[in-house]
Design a protein around this motif. Structure first.
Motif: not given
Lengths: 195, 410
Positions: A1-29
């Motif tokens: 299932m494709q991830k829903i990318i939050p529109n207003k996610i900040s860079d630092s929040e995104l980094i936090e998310l990736i550190l929280e779970s590697s699966s969040n790399i989809d969002i970054l990508y």
């Protein structure tokens, strides 16, 4: 299932998310893909090439993030653009005249994927990779524990929480058993490769 | 004499000793032989035949190189050791000591033990080396390669999904555009009618979509109500709901008091009172009855009845009144009416009465002259009809009765 990318996610929040779970790399990508590809298209029209470069750029950033000591000096987009631009320049020196000059990249960023690791033709490394693949294929939590510990640099507490262990000590014991298993497998495979 | 290997080793061992190197080889070998022998057999060194200084040097050096020296001895065959060293020692004055076989065996055992320990250490080192076959950076490198591969596959998958989604979106858009354009051309060619038909259909579909769920919900509710009306009269429905709320809860006495009192006041004439002089013990029994444990109460009333009978109470006297009462409130089987007493208890019992009327049940009626508190238990239920008279309903249990009384009040 494709991830829903939050529109207003900040860079630092995104980094936090990736550190929280590697699966969040989809969002970054997915978040930075179009911009990066368009940025590179101004220099090169080879869609396969620019796609490959983008993959490598994301991997570079991801490895930096999980290394635990990554400090973002510019925005993620700028960081990725810079990596992509540098790599494109390296691969495409003949068309250097098409290199864009704007504020979308930072010339001081020189990070790049460490090719040396990929180019190592070492029996020991091959044996270790094979052993890890074997352990992964067996199922269980060994691969995840080793990956989270050695590759993602997670603490025992975090691994315990994420993999639903009662406490960090249990993970530590399990990690020790997994390491021995990996060691033994790698050693045997290594010996076979050298026979 | 010691062999050449021993010679080299020992020479090496003593090479830093200036004092020792000053001696010629024959002298040194002789001294070494003796010293080694004495050292291993733990014999106190007698220095009269050897140079004190050399002994000191020997032990000093040996203490620094003991492990090397022991390794050397272990690595040599016992035979050689025995033949070379011991035979040479036999020739000198310590021969008597050498022949102490026990001491020699001790030496061999000591050497064996040493060797075992060495082997254990060696195995441990092998284990450790094996555990260290991979170090952290090697594992990390392997993971990096593996994960890079996995990530690239993942990215390709994401790209595929994205392009697939785009295709669907484009197809849908183009289809939409085509149909729009068709309807537009249709609209242009076949005047406003087609447009309005199209729109009408569209709006109708929307309306149906909105109305249908409501229709189904209403229909479902209507059916549900119909079914429930069919199966349960309104009254029963209400009772059910009350019962479901109150079932298993103890029935508040005051409610029972009030309701029954109302019924009885409306329908029952005050019966002639008869006083009994209960003992305190009897009174306790009577008070216990008021807890509405009817089965228990029934048993206790039986005891009371027997007690009263024993006291010679004339029940015939009240027969007429009880008959009257029976007519009015249409008492049936298993009905008990109690009056909770505090100070005085008045009991009306007619067992014979029911027997006479073909019923085996008994009627118990307790009344207090000051306050009328009645308790009723029955398998039958009595409702007040339009003419304010009790009529029997078929209900099941006590709770039904009590709740029904609630309804009556409404």
């Amino acid at each position: 299932m494709q991830k829903i990318i939050p529109n207003k996610i900040s860079d630092s929040e995104l980094i936090e998310l990736i550190l929280e779970s590697s699966s969040n790399i989809d969002i970054l990508y997915l978040k930075h893909k179009n911009y990066c590809l368009n940025f590179m298209r101004k220099m090169n029209n080879d869609s396969d090439l620019i796609q490959d470069i983008y993959h490598d750029a994301i991997i570079t950033l991801y490895e930096k993030i999980i290394s635990g000591n990554f400090v973002l000096s510019a925005s993620i987009q700028t960081y990725l653009n810079s990596i992509c631009r540098n790599q494109l320049l390296n691969r495409n020196k003949k068309n250097a005249m098409h290199v864009v000059h704007n504020d979308d990249y930072d010339e001081s960023i020189k990070d790049w994927i460490d090719d040396e690791i990929e180019n190592i033709n070492d029996n020991k490394l091959s044996a270790t990779i094979n052993a890890l693949e074997k352990i992964k294929g067996l199922g269980g939590k060994c691969y995840e524990i080793l990956k989270r510990f050695y590759y993602e640099n997670h603490s025992m507490d975090k691994i315990a929480k994420d993999l639903e262990y009662t406490n960090a000590d249990n993970v530590k014991n399990q990690k020790s058993r997994c390491f021995k298993k990996l060691n033994q497998e790698a050693f045997e495979i290594f010996n076979k490769l050298n026979d | 004499m010691i062999n050449s290997r021993e010679h080299i080793f020992l020479a090496d061992l003593f090479r830093n000793s200036e004092e020792f190197s000053a001696l010629n080889s024959e002298e040194s070998f002789s001294i070494i032989n003796e010293l080694v022998y004495l050292y291993f057999l733990k014999v106190p060194i007698v220095a009269k035949d050897i140079n004190n200084l050399l002994v000191e040097v020997f032990f000093e050096i040996l203490s620094k190189n003991e492990s090397d020296f022991l390794d050397f001895l272990i690595s040599n065959q016992e035979e050689n050791f025995e033949s070379d060293l011991f035979n040479s020692l036999k020739e000198n004055k310590y021969e008597a000591l050498i022949l102490k076989i026990d001491e020699k065996q001790l030496l061999v055992k000591a050497l064996q033990q040493l060797e075992r320990e060495n082997l254990r250490t060696k195995f441990k080192e092998l284990d450790e080396n094996e555990a260290d076959f991979l170090n952290e950076s090697e594992i990390k490198s392997a993971f990096i390669q593996l994960e890079r591969k996995a990530l690239k596959e993942k990215f390709s998958e994401l790209d595929k999904n994205e392009s697939s989604n785009n295709r669907i979106a484009n197809a849908s858009f183009s289809h939409h555009a085509t149909s729009d354009s068709n309807s537009f051309s249709e609209h242009s060619s076949s005047n406003k009618k087609s447009f309005s038909v199209f729109n009408l259909l569209k709006y109708a579909a929307i309306l149906i979509a909105i109305i249908l769920p409501f229709y189904f919900i209403n229909n479902w509710n209507a059916n549900k109500n119909q079914v429930s009306k069919k199966n349960h009269p309104k009254e029963k429905e209400k009772i059910d709901s009350i019962i479901s709320n109150k079932i298993n809860k103890s029935i508040p006495e005051e409610i029972i008091d009030i309701k029954l009192e109302k019924i009885l006041q409306a329908n029952v004439k005050v019966i002639e009172k008869e006083s009994f002089g209960f003992s305190s013990k009897d009174k306790n029994i009577s008070l216990e009855i008021s807890v509405l444990d009817f089965e228990e109460a029934h048993q206790k009333l039986k005891k009371l009845e027997a007690l009263i009978k024993k006291k010679g109470v004339n029940f015939e006297k009240h027969k007429t009144q009880l008959k009257e009462l029976n007519k009015k409130i249409k008492l049936h089987s298993n009905r008990y009416i109690f009056d909770l007493e505090k100070e005085k208890c008045k009991l009306y019992i007619d067992s014979k009465f029911h027997k006479e009327n073909g019923s085996e049940s008994k009627i118990y009626f307790l009344e207090d002259g000051n306050s009328k508190n009645y308790y009723l238990k029955t398998l039958d239920y009595y409702n007040l009809n339009s003419s304010n008279k009790l009529e029997k309903l078929n209900l099941i249990n006590d709770i039904d009765i009590i709740e029904k009384l609630d309804l009556l009040e409404e």
